[in-house]
Scaffold this motif. Structure first.
Motif, PDB file in Angstrom:
ATOM      1  N   ARG A   1      -1.098  10.836   1.949  1.00 39.37           N
ATOM      2  CA  ARG A   1      -1.825  10.122   2.998  1.00 39.37           C
ATOM      3  C   ARG A   1      -1.480   8.637   3.088  1.00 39.37           C
ATOM      4  O   ARG A   1      -1.695   8.024   4.139  1.00 39.37           O
ATOM      5  CB  ARG A   1      -3.328  10.279   2.779  1.00 39.37           C
ATOM      6  N   HIS A   2      -1.014   8.063   2.025  1.00 38.17           N
ATOM      7  CA  HIS A   2      -0.745   6.627   1.996  1.00 38.17           C
ATOM      8  C   HIS A   2       0.607   6.352   1.347  1.00 38.17           C
ATOM      9  O   HIS A   2       1.123   7.165   0.569  1.00 38.17           O
ATOM     10  CB  HIS A   2      -1.826   5.867   1.216  1.00 38.17           C
ATOM     11  N   ILE A   3       1.150   5.192   1.671  1.00 40.88           N
ATOM     12  CA  ILE A   3       2.341   4.669   1.009  1.00 40.88           C
ATOM     13  C   ILE A   3       1.987   3.327   0.389  1.00 40.88           C
ATOM     14  O   ILE A   3       1.324   2.497   1.029  1.00 40.88           O
ATOM     15  CB  ILE A   3       3.501   4.476   2.007  1.00 40.88           C
ATOM     16  N   ALA A   4       2.394   3.128  -0.845  1.00 39.23           N
ATOM     17  CA  ALA A   4       2.355   1.800  -1.443  1.00 39.23           C
ATOM     18  C   ALA A   4       3.728   1.175  -1.237  1.00 39.23           C
ATOM     19  O   ALA A   4       4.755   1.815  -1.488  1.00 39.23           O
ATOM     20  CB  ALA A   4       2.017   1.881  -2.923  1.00 39.23           C
ATOM     21  N   ALA A   5       3.752  -0.052  -0.754  1.00 44.32           N
ATOM     22  CA  ALA A   5       5.029  -0.724  -0.491  1.00 44.32           C
ATOM     23  C   ALA A   5       4.829  -2.227  -0.636  1.00 44.32           C
ATOM     24  O   ALA A   5       3.695  -2.722  -0.697  1.00 44.32           O
ATOM     25  CB  ALA A   5       5.542  -0.379   0.903  1.00 44.32           C
ATOM     26  N   VAL A   6       5.960  -2.950  -0.692  1.00 40.44           N
ATOM     27  CA  VAL A   6       5.924  -4.382  -0.955  1.00 40.44           C
ATOM     28  C   VAL A   6       6.446  -5.148   0.248  1.00 40.44           C
ATOM     29  O   VAL A   6       7.449  -4.761   0.863  1.00 40.44           O
ATOM     30  CB  VAL A   6       6.750  -4.723  -2.212  1.00 40.44           C
ATOM     31  N   LYS A   7       5.743  -6.215   0.586  1.00 42.14           N
ATOM     32  CA  LYS A   7       6.184  -7.163   1.614  1.00 42.14           C
ATOM     33  C   LYS A   7       5.872  -8.559   1.132  1.00 42.14           C
ATOM     34  O   LYS A   7       4.754  -8.834   0.663  1.00 42.14           O
ATOM     35  CB  LYS A   7       5.474  -6.891   2.951  1.00 42.14           C
ATOM     36  N   ASP A   8       6.841  -9.449   1.218  1.00 39.19           N
ATOM     37  CA  ASP A   8       6.679 -10.837   0.790  1.00 39.19           C
ATOM     38  C   ASP A   8       6.123 -10.921  -0.626  1.00 39.19           C
ATOM     39  O   ASP A   8       5.249 -11.738  -0.929  1.00 39.19           O
ATOM     40  CB  ASP A   8       5.773 -11.591   1.764  1.00 39.19           C
ATOM     41  N   ASP A   9       6.603 -10.015  -1.483  1.00 36.28           N
ATOM     42  CA  ASP A   9       6.310 -10.032  -2.920  1.00 36.28           C
ATOM     43  C   ASP A   9       4.885  -9.652  -3.272  1.00 36.28           C
ATOM     44  O   ASP A   9       4.456  -9.837  -4.415  1.00 36.28           O
ATOM     45  CB  ASP A   9       6.653 -11.402  -3.531  1.00 36.28           C
ATOM     46  N   ASP A  10       4.151  -9.091  -2.310  1.00 37.00           N
ATOM     47  CA  ASP A  10       2.819  -8.555  -2.583  1.00 37.00           C
ATOM     48  C   ASP A  10       2.771  -7.082  -2.245  1.00 37.00           C
ATOM     49  O   ASP A  10       3.546  -6.571  -1.421  1.00 37.00           O
ATOM     50  CB  ASP A  10       1.739  -9.327  -1.808  1.00 37.00           C
ATOM     51  N   LEU A  11       1.824  -6.388  -2.880  1.00 36.42           N
ATOM     52  CA  LEU A  11       1.702  -4.940  -2.751  1.00 36.42           C
ATOM     53  C   LEU A  11       0.682  -4.595  -1.663  1.00 36.42           C
ATOM     54  O   LEU A  11      -0.395  -5.208  -1.583  1.00 36.42           O
ATOM     55  CB  LEU A  11       1.250  -4.342  -4.092  1.00 36.42           C
ATOM     56  N   TYR A  12       1.043  -3.600  -0.848  1.00 37.26           N
ATOM     57  CA  TYR A  12       0.186  -3.130   0.237  1.00 37.26           C
ATOM     58  C   TYR A  12       0.030  -1.615   0.137  1.00 37.26           C
ATOM     59  O   TYR A  12       0.875  -0.917  -0.435  1.00 37.26           O
ATOM     60  CB  TYR A  12       0.795  -3.455   1.596  1.00 37.26           C
ATOM     61  N   SER A  13      -1.036  -1.116   0.759  1.00 35.75           N
ATOM     62  CA  SER A  13      -1.218   0.315   0.959  1.00 35.75           C
ATOM     63  C   SER A  13      -1.220   0.581   2.457  1.00 35.75           C
ATOM     64  O   SER A  13      -1.944  -0.094   3.215  1.00 35.75           O
ATOM     65  CB  SER A  13      -2.530   0.800   0.343  1.00 35.75           C
ATOM     66  N   ILE A  14      -0.404   1.545   2.893  1.00 36.64           N
ATOM     67  CA  ILE A  14      -0.257   1.845   4.323  1.00 36.64           C
ATOM     68  C   ILE A  14      -0.848   3.215   4.595  1.00 36.64           C
ATOM     69  O   ILE A  14      -0.434   4.211   3.984  1.00 36.64           O
ATOM     70  CB  ILE A  14       1.217   1.817   4.747  1.00 36.64           C
ATOM     71  N   ASP A  15      -1.807   3.288   5.494  1.00 37.20           N
ATOM     72  CA  ASP A  15      -2.411   4.549   5.915  1.00 37.20           C
ATOM     73  C   ASP A  15      -1.466   5.224   6.903  1.00 37.20           C
ATOM     74  O   ASP A  15      -1.194   4.699   7.983  1.00 37.20           O
ATOM     75  CB  ASP A  15      -3.771   4.276   6.563  1.00 37.20           C
ATOM     76  N   LEU A  16      -0.948   6.393   6.534  1.00 37.61           N
ATOM     77  CA  LEU A  16       0.040   7.044   7.393  1.00 37.61           C
ATOM     78  C   LEU A  16      -0.560   7.593   8.675  1.00 37.61           C
ATOM     79  O   LEU A  16       0.154   7.781   9.667  1.00 37.61           O
ATOM     80  CB  LEU A  16       0.728   8.169   6.619  1.00 37.61           C
ATOM     81  N   ALA A  17      -1.857   7.854   8.680  1.00 39.18           N
ATOM     82  CA  ALA A  17      -2.499   8.373   9.896  1.00 39.18           C
ATOM     83  C   ALA A  17      -2.639   7.295  10.954  1.00 39.18           C
ATOM     84  O   ALA A  17      -2.480   7.556  12.147  1.00 39.18           O
ATOM     85  CB  ALA A  17      -3.857   8.971   9.555  1.00 39.18           C
ATOM     86  N   THR A  18      -2.911   6.063  10.526  1.00 39.35           N
ATOM     87  CA  THR A  18      -3.181   4.987  11.485  1.00 39.35           C
ATOM     88  C   THR A  18      -2.095   3.920  11.510  1.00 39.35           C
ATOM     89  O   THR A  18      -2.021   3.138  12.467  1.00 39.35           O
ATOM     90  CB  THR A  18      -4.515   4.296  11.145  1.00 39.35           C
ATOM     91  N   GLY A  19      -1.275   3.862  10.463  1.00 39.96           N
ATOM     92  CA  GLY A  19      -0.293   2.799  10.357  1.00 39.96           C
ATOM     93  C   GLY A  19      -0.874   1.500   9.854  1.00 39.96           C
ATOM     94  O   GLY A  19      -0.161   0.499   9.733  1.00 39.96           O
TER      95      GLY A  19
END
Length: 752
Positions: A174-192
């Motif tokens: 359901r989610h992706i953990a990924a990095v942008k600008d050296d910080d960690l984010y969680s992305i909801d695949l249903a909503t973006g």
């Protein structure tokens, strides 16, 4: 060619103007990699190899079955391009469908993305990575810094907003953990929708990424890990404030500002790292506590459905290994294993062996202690897969010393079995199934060559056997868990135009694994100059029963040489003491062994002219080449050193200190291992090649060497290359091959 004093010859230009050779075989004519000019004769293979990456472009890449076993996904480029597309192979119909292709045009990568690819030695472009959803319905594909979600049934592509690196898919999909600008984010695949989980990221403080030492030398690319229930994230924080800054400039555009990298040289500060646990939806971080000063390296993380969160740590000297079991709720730790080695500890039998990170927690079952786990160690001569109890005590070895363990490829808790890669000989691997209850070992695949088995996490019904065969073929074979082949992924690679003439044997007093490559139209009544193709450094084995690995050496042999390779002391895959014999001295014994192997080959094969011997290699092989040319002019009449680490105080901590300690603890050892110590004695032709923007072996190494040679009045040859440690550009690959061949022809002559 014997260079004149103080000359720095542009062999690139000489090679580009090279004239025709006598035609030989079906590859008598080939187009130049860029200009469209025709190269004829034995040298035609150089252009073919440069454009096809030794006939590897167009082979299936990064293949993995979907968890339901209905499909196998893989990446593949064209036969003469480096752009990877994503494909689906239907295991029922045997049909292949293209799922996604990148946009046309050049890639625009950030500095961080380029650095990640360099650490992973990824020189292909396009879709370079993908993640399979646990329901087998979709995949997440990486195209540069952009992500796309692809429906496997329809092929529909949905872009995921934003620019991201190091994506990691949650086990629930359901989610992706990924990095942008050296910080960690969680992305909801249903909503973006992206939720920021950490703050404070900067060029010197990263969250969710592996630091340089781990990514470059410990083969750990991950910096973020999901809990099996997808509710918690474990991530690495790396503070490189204290790490020395290095700067790489674009020499072709002095108006551009240099790029800064934090590079930990031997004896200097590493990044300070720690591990934090946080709710995947965001919240406070619980930091895992251990003695960071004693164990600064985070080597491995293992967190799977079968249970257990394990953290594997190393001391800086890499002689102590600590395994902690971690409570994900609190971050509290419990020591379960402590291994030591007086020389150094390896994390896997050898780099690139594949398989699961260890430990692997086991489900309860017959003859399996409650809370037991799998581990691998080299307590005797060879690696063994081991069963340990909850407290870390060794219960029994699962593989015998006579069948050295290489990698754990799959654990099927329901069946109570594991599939593992083992050595069937010093130069071959095979696949076996081990019954954990009975200990019975069943051979599944033993065809000579090298096998690498890939399962998808959570999937046990199929695996892909990426196989380089002793007969010179390369295949990606789809197999069931009992080893039965049910299909082969289709390649589009060009059929090799180059016949291979490889002989695998053992030579010398120590029975060194040896390779002899003879040219086309070999005449047993003639005497040939001999070339030593060498690495000779720790952690890397050169001789495998895989002829297709040696196309470039074969092409060089066809120019009128016999090419040889030997695995001497320091080489993995033989036994513990043989590999670790080079501790604190990475040159003297390897140099002795390579000379011994070469001279033994000359005694056995009378066509080898030992009076005309040359040596060439890249990276550590370049270092060895420089040393061999300078220190053994009685043996080597010419050398071609590519990207040589000249002064080990200029190479990174995790690699260098593993074998040499620190410069502070053993200055004499560093002095005797330094090319500059011997450089003023150079008396043979030496061609140095180096990429000006190399961020692995920095160009300062070659600058120091050339300055030392100039000061001593010693002649040398220099081929300055654009680019980094790898050679992705076909034009550069071609020119390097041409320059090397021309150099050795001029210095060693032709068959007599």
């Amino acid at each position: 060619m014997t260079p004149t004093p103080f000359s720095i010859r542009a062999l690139l230009l000489a090679a580009a103007a090279q004239t025709a050779f006598i035609a030989a075989g079906p590859a008598a004519h080939a187009a130049d990699a860029t200009s469209g000019a025709t190269t004829t004769g034995p040298a035609a293979c150089m252009a073919d190899l440069a454009q096809t990456r030794a006939f590897s472009l167009g082979l299936p890449n990064s293949a993995a079955p979907t968890p339901d076993g209905r499909s196998v996904l893989f990446l593949r480029s064209g036969p003469r391009d480096t752009t990877l597309h994503l494909y689906r192979y239907d295991t029922a119909t045997k049909q292949t469908t293209e799922l996604a292709r990148p946009d046309s045009g050049p890639e625009h990568l950030t500095v961080e993305e380029r650095a990640q690819r360099e650490r992973a030695r990824q020189s292909l472009t396009g879709i370079t990575h993908y993640l399979i959803a646990p329901d087998s319905q979709s995949v997440i594909a990486t195209l540069g810094g952009h992500l796309e979600r692809i429906d496997l049934a329809t092929g529909k592509t949905t872009p995921i907003p934003g620019s991201w690196i190091s994506p990691r898919l949650a086990p629930d999909g359901r989610h992706i953990a990924a990095v942008k600008d050296d910080d960690l984010y969680s992305i909801d695949l249903a909503t973006g929708q992206a939720t920021r989980l950490t703050s404070g990221g900067s060029e010197t403080l990263t969250h969710g990424l592996a630091e340089f030492a781990a990514a470059e030398e410990l083969q750990r690319e991950d910096g973020t890990w999901w809990s099996p229930d997808s509710q918690t994230l474990l991530y690495e924080e790396a503070d490189s404030t204290g790490v020395e800054p290095h700067y790489i400039a674009n020499l072709g555009d002095p108006a551009q500002k240099p790029t800064e990298f934090r590079y930990p040289r031997a004896g200097t500060a590493n990044a300070k790292t720690r591990l934090g646990l946080m709710p995947s939806a965001g919240g406070p971080t619980h930091w895992i506590d251990w003695d960071h000063d004693r164990y600064p390296y985070i080597a491995r993380i293992a967190w799977r459905k079968t249970g257990g969160l394990f953290v594997v740590l190393l001391n800086r000297a890499e002689t102590e290994e600590l395994v902690l079991a971690v409570d994900p709720a609190t971050g509290a730790t419990r020591e379960v294993l402590h291994d030591t080695d007086a020389q150094w500890l390896s994390l896997t039998p050898w780099e690139g062996s594949g398989g699961h990170d260890l430990p692997v927690a086991l489900a309860d079952g017959p003859n399996i202690p409650q809370g037991g786990f799998l581990w691998a160690a080299q307590r005797g001569p060879h690696w063994q897969l081991e069963l340990h109890d909850h407290d870390g005590h060794l219960v029994r070895a699962l593989t015998p010393q006579s069948l050295p363990f290489v990698a754990l490829n799959n654990y099927d808790a329901k069946a109570g079995t594991v599939l593992a890669t083992v050595q069937t000989s010093r130069i071959d691997t095979g696949l076996v199934r081990i019954d954990l209850a009975t200990g019975q070992i069943t051979t599944l695949v033993a065809t000579p060559g090298v096998h690498r088995a890939t399962f998808t996490p959570g999937g046990h019904s199929l695996f892909v056997d990426t196989f380089s065969s002793a007969d010179g073929t390369r295949q990606s074979i789809i197999r069931t868990p009992d080893g039965t082949a049910i299909g082969t992924l289709p390649p589009v690679a060009e059929k090799p135009t180059l016949a291979l003439h490889t002989e695998f044997t053992t030579l010398g007093a120590d029975d060194l694994d040896s390779l002899i490559i003879r040219p086309d139209n070999f005449n047993p009544n003639r005497h040939y100059p001999v070339l030593l193709s060498v690495y000779a450094g720790p952690g890397y084995k050169t001789v495998w029963h895989t002829p297709a690995s040696y196309y470039e050496d074969q092409c060089l042999a066809n120019q009128g040489f016999i090419v040889t390779s030997f695995d001497g002391h320091g080489t993995p895959g033989r036994d513990h003491d043989f590999e670790r014999a080079t501790k604190n001295d990475v040159i003297d014994l390897p140099l002795h062994d390579q000379v011994e192997g070469l001279q033994a080959a000359g005694r056995k094969y009378r066509q080898i002219d030992l009076a005309r011997a040359g040596v060439y290699g890249w990276s550590f092989g370049g270092y060895f080449t420089a040393m061999a040319t300078i220190r053994r002019p009685d043996v080597f009449k010419a050398g071609n050193a590519g990207a040589p680490p000249v002064d080990w105080t200029d190479y990174d901590t995790a690699y260098t200190e593993r074998y040499l300690g620190t410069p502070q603890s053993d200055p004499d050892g560093y002095h005797k291992s330094d090319v500059l110590t011997y450089a003023p004695n150079l008396s043979r032709p030496l061609l140095i090649m180096h990429g000006a923007t190399d961020d692995n072996v920095y160009f300062e190494n070659t600058m120091k060497l050339t300055q030392s040679l100039l000061a001593a009045g010693r002649p040398y040859n220099l081929l300055l290359l654009p680019g980094t440690h790898m050679l992705p550009n076909p034009q550069i690959r071609l020119r390097v091959s041409q320059a090397r061949a021309e150099f050795f022809k001029q210095t060693l002559g032709s068959p007599r």
